[in-house]
Scaffold this motif. Structure first.
Motif, mmCIF file in Angstrom:
data_model
loop_
_atom_site.group_PDB
_atom_site.id
_atom_site.type_symbol
_atom_site.label_atom_id
_atom_site.label_comp_id
_atom_site.label_asym_id
_atom_site.label_seq_id
_atom_site.Cartn_x
_atom_site.Cartn_y
_atom_site.Cartn_z
ATOM 1 N N VAL A 51 8.828 5.998 14.852
ATOM 2 C CA VAL A 51 9.731 6.028 15.993
ATOM 3 C C VAL A 51 9.223 5.151 17.134
ATOM 4 O O VAL A 51 9.949 4.883 18.090
ATOM 5 C CB VAL A 51 9.918 7.467 16.516
ATOM 6 C CG1 VAL A 51 10.635 8.321 15.489
ATOM 7 C CG2 VAL A 51 8.580 8.091 16.892
ATOM 8 N N MET A 52 7.988 4.687 17.029
ATOM 9 C CA MET A 52 7.407 3.862 18.082
ATOM 10 C C MET A 52 7.650 2.375 17.825
ATOM 11 O O MET A 52 8.078 1.633 18.705
ATOM 12 C CB MET A 52 5.907 4.131 18.204
ATOM 13 C CG MET A 52 5.563 5.577 18.507
ATOM 14 S SD MET A 52 6.114 6.098 20.133
ATOM 15 C CE MET A 52 4.941 5.234 21.167
ATOM 16 N N CYS A 53 7.356 1.929 16.593
ATOM 17 C CA CYS A 53 7.479 0.496 16.312
ATOM 18 C C CYS A 53 8.667 0.176 15.416
ATOM 19 O O CYS A 53 8.881 -0.983 15.040
ATOM 20 C CB CYS A 53 6.185 -0.048 15.706
ATOM 21 S SG CYS A 53 5.694 0.718 14.149
ATOM 22 N N ASP A 54 9.440 1.231 15.028
ATOM 23 C CA ASP A 54 10.674 1.030 14.257
ATOM 24 C C ASP A 54 10.415 0.271 12.972
ATOM 25 O O ASP A 54 11.120 -0.684 12.635
ATOM 26 C CB ASP A 54 11.716 0.304 15.121
ATOM 27 C CG ASP A 54 13.106 0.386 14.501
ATOM 28 O OD1 ASP A 54 13.374 1.376 13.808
ATOM 29 O OD2 ASP A 54 13.910 -0.549 14.711
ATOM 30 N N TYR A 55 9.382 0.712 12.234
ATOM 31 C CA TYR A 55 9.052 0.062 10.973
ATOM 32 C C TYR A 55 8.620 1.142 9.975
ATOM 33 O O TYR A 55 8.002 2.138 10.358
ATOM 34 C CB TYR A 55 7.912 -0.948 11.180
ATOM 35 C CG TYR A 55 7.772 -1.924 10.043
ATOM 36 C CD1 TYR A 55 8.585 -3.048 9.971
ATOM 37 C CD2 TYR A 55 6.845 -1.699 9.025
ATOM 38 C CE1 TYR A 55 8.474 -3.933 8.909
ATOM 39 C CE2 TYR A 55 6.735 -2.577 7.960
ATOM 40 C CZ TYR A 55 7.549 -3.687 7.903
ATOM 41 O OH TYR A 55 7.448 -4.555 6.844
ATOM 42 N N PRO A 56 8.942 0.983 8.686
ATOM 43 C CA PRO A 56 8.550 1.995 7.683
ATOM 44 C C PRO A 56 7.064 1.893 7.337
ATOM 45 O O PRO A 56 6.680 1.480 6.251
ATOM 46 C CB PRO A 56 9.435 1.634 6.480
ATOM 47 C CG PRO A 56 9.673 0.165 6.610
ATOM 48 C CD PRO A 56 9.775 -0.087 8.093
ATOM 49 N N SER A 57 6.226 2.294 8.288
ATOM 50 C CA SER A 57 4.790 2.084 8.151
ATOM 51 C C SER A 57 3.972 3.344 8.409
ATOM 52 O O SER A 57 2.786 3.274 8.727
ATOM 53 C CB SER A 57 4.341 0.988 9.130
ATOM 54 O OG SER A 57 4.841 1.233 10.436
ATOM 55 N N VAL A 58 4.606 4.509 8.254
ATOM 56 C CA VAL A 58 3.929 5.783 8.516
ATOM 57 C C VAL A 58 3.527 6.435 7.199
ATOM 58 O O VAL A 58 4.329 6.556 6.281
ATOM 59 C CB VAL A 58 4.844 6.728 9.328
ATOM 60 C CG1 VAL A 58 4.170 8.082 9.534
ATOM 61 C CG2 VAL A 58 5.188 6.100 10.671
ATOM 62 N N TYR A 113 0.827 -1.211 0.000
ATOM 63 C CA TYR A 113 0.000 0.000 0.000
ATOM 64 C C TYR A 113 0.862 1.261 0.000
ATOM 65 O O TYR A 113 0.615 2.199 -0.766
ATOM 66 C CB TYR A 113 -0.914 -0.006 1.227
ATOM 67 C CG TYR A 113 -1.674 1.284 1.448
ATOM 68 C CD1 TYR A 113 -2.548 1.772 0.489
ATOM 69 C CD2 TYR A 113 -1.513 2.008 2.632
ATOM 70 C CE1 TYR A 113 -3.240 2.957 0.692
ATOM 71 C CE2 TYR A 113 -2.202 3.193 2.842
ATOM 72 C CZ TYR A 113 -3.067 3.661 1.873
ATOM 73 O OH TYR A 113 -3.749 4.831 2.082
ATOM 74 N N LEU A 114 1.884 1.311 0.843
ATOM 75 C CA LEU A 114 2.709 2.509 0.971
ATOM 76 C C LEU A 114 3.749 2.622 -0.132
ATOM 77 O O LEU A 114 4.097 3.727 -0.550
ATOM 78 C CB LEU A 114 3.393 2.536 2.338
ATOM 79 C CG LEU A 114 2.488 2.712 3.561
ATOM 80 C CD1 LEU A 114 3.309 2.640 4.839
ATOM 81 C CD2 LEU A 114 1.731 4.024 3.494
ATOM 82 N N GLY A 115 4.268 1.494 -0.619
ATOM 83 C CA GLY A 115 5.312 1.549 -1.628
ATOM 84 C C GLY A 115 6.505 2.346 -1.130
ATOM 85 O O GLY A 115 6.995 2.136 -0.027
ATOM 86 N N GLN A 116 6.952 3.305 -1.937
ATOM 87 C CA GLN A 116 8.089 4.154 -1.555
ATOM 88 C C GLN A 116 7.656 5.390 -0.772
ATOM 89 O O GLN A 116 8.483 6.116 -0.238
ATOM 90 C CB GLN A 116 8.858 4.585 -2.810
ATOM 91 C CG GLN A 116 9.429 3.431 -3.616
ATOM 92 C CD GLN A 116 10.410 2.597 -2.811
ATOM 93 O OE1 GLN A 116 11.280 3.133 -2.127
ATOM 94 N NE2 GLN A 116 10.271 1.290 -2.885
ATOM 95 N N GLU A 117 6.325 5.620 -0.713
ATOM 96 C CA GLU A 117 5.811 6.823 -0.056
ATOM 97 C C GLU A 117 5.519 6.536 1.416
ATOM 98 O O GLU A 117 4.384 6.366 1.821
ATOM 99 C CB GLU A 117 4.529 7.305 -0.773
ATOM 100 C CG GLU A 117 4.702 7.585 -2.251
ATOM 101 C CD GLU A 117 5.676 8.731 -2.513
ATOM 102 O OE1 GLU A 117 5.691 9.680 -1.703
ATOM 103 O OE2 GLU A 117 6.415 8.655 -3.499
ATOM 104 N N HIS A 118 6.566 6.461 2.214
ATOM 105 C CA HIS A 118 6.369 6.152 3.625
ATOM 106 C C HIS A 118 7.440 6.826 4.477
ATOM 107 O O HIS A 118 8.474 7.263 3.989
ATOM 108 C CB HIS A 118 6.409 4.641 3.854
ATOM 109 C CG HIS A 118 7.733 4.025 3.521
ATOM 110 N ND1 HIS A 118 7.957 3.363 2.340
ATOM 111 C CD2 HIS A 118 8.922 3.995 4.197
ATOM 112 C CE1 HIS A 118 9.205 2.950 2.301
ATOM 113 N NE2 HIS A 118 9.814 3.324 3.410
ATOM 114 N N PHE A 119 7.148 6.906 5.772
ATOM 115 C CA PHE A 119 8.109 7.367 6.759
ATOM 116 C C PHE A 119 8.314 6.267 7.784
ATOM 117 O O PHE A 119 7.495 5.360 7.916
ATOM 118 C CB PHE A 119 7.607 8.637 7.462
ATOM 119 C CG PHE A 119 7.473 9.831 6.556
ATOM 120 C CD1 PHE A 119 8.593 10.549 6.176
ATOM 121 C CD2 PHE A 119 6.233 10.244 6.100
ATOM 122 C CE1 PHE A 119 8.484 11.658 5.346
ATOM 123 C CE2 PHE A 119 6.109 11.338 5.271
ATOM 124 C CZ PHE A 119 7.231 12.045 4.887
ATOM 125 N N SER A 120 9.406 6.346 8.519
ATOM 126 C CA SER A 120 9.704 5.342 9.535
ATOM 127 C C SER A 120 9.081 5.750 10.868
ATOM 128 O O SER A 120 9.110 6.923 11.247
ATOM 129 C CB SER A 120 11.215 5.180 9.700
ATOM 130 O OG SER A 120 11.787 4.654 8.525
#
Length: 274
Positions: free
Chosen positions: A206-213, A197-204
């Motif tokens: 700081v809570m779960c340490d995953y590129p899911s923002v 869903y996010l592809g390259q358009e994501h941020f990391s």
């Protein structure tokens, strides 16, 4: 109820709350499902109902309540008639197909990807066959159906919500999800859906340490909404990647460092103005 605007705000908030409730139920069903059991069927039904509620909320937000109400003798109701029907519990809404078709028409102000209409029609078929007839799931694996449902939540329903004026609802869709839904982080199917869903358009995060923002700073994994929690989080520009407002720092405690959610670099805040 005195004005149409007040009624519209009440309607949108009600549809928002119902969407949250049914998404919660659907995800709970998915997390509990064991192959083709009743939890799976309830997950599909509840996710489709969540879609219907969210679509009504978005249309009323963009077009007003007339957009979802049935006409009488092909004429729109007056404001007084609408308020009278509401007070007497006689409001009559258009059926889902009519609402869906208008949402994707050239006259609609909603910003929706055309492919989401096919997804909606697929889940509408699931719902109708399960409730009114019978549906044979043997042509799909259990994992495929779970992935479809997660994908539907992340794409179609989430995208509909982005069309609702934020001043008319109490928060982002995922902010309303229950703590139990954080168990989704242990489901590799859901993790894969986030990545797609996010592809390259994501941020990391700081809570779960995953590129899911997402680009509006909501984590789809731990469901933290960073930009709406200004009391706890501060934001400033990154001096390294030059992206605006992507360096997050602790607003509650005196700190001299922040973290860039884009390039993932540590930033010393005293080097520049916040």
């Amino acid at each position: 109820m005195k004005t149409i605007k007040e009624l519209e705000d009440l309607f949108i908030e009600s549809m928002y709350n119902k969407t949250i409730d049914f998404v919660n139920e659907s995800l709970t069903n998915l997390l509990s499902a064991k192959e083709y059991d009743k939890n799976l069927t309830f997950a599909l039904i509840n996710m489709q109902l969540a879609n219907e509620f969210s679509l009504k909320a978005a249309l009323v937000s963009k077009h007003g309540i007339q957009s979802v109400l049935k006409t009488k003798k092909n004429k729109c109701l007056s404001d007084n008639d609408i308020l009278k029907d509401y007070n007497e519990n006689k409001l009559s809404l258009k059926d889902y197909n009519e609402i869906k078709n208008f949402a994707f028409s050239n006259n609609s102000k909603l910003e929706l990807n055309g492919k989401y209409k096919r997804d909606m029609e697929k889940f509408q078929l699931y719902r109708n066959k399960i409730i009114h007839s019978i549906y044979n799931f043997e042509d799909k694996t259990f994992e495929e159906i779970k992935k479809e449902t997660y994908h539907y939540f992340l794409t179609a329903i989430n995208s509909i919500f982005l069309n609702i004026d934020r001043s008319q609802i109490s928060g982002h869709l995922v902010e309303g999800l229950s703590y139990e839904q954080k168990k989704l982080s242990s489901d590799p199917i859901y993790i894969k859906c986030i990545e797609e869903y996010l592809g390259q358009e994501h941020f990391s995060c700081v809570m779960c340490d995953y590129p899911s923002v997402t680009d509006d700073f909501v984590c789809l994994l731990c469901f933290e909404s960073f930009k709406t929690n200004e009391f706890a989080y501060g934001f400033t520009d990154c001096p390294w990647c030059r992206i605006k407002d992507c360096v997050i720092y602790d607003n509650l405690n005196d700190t001299d460092t922040g973290f860039c959610m884009n390039c993932e670099e540590k930033v010393f805040l005293d080097l520049f103005e916040r």
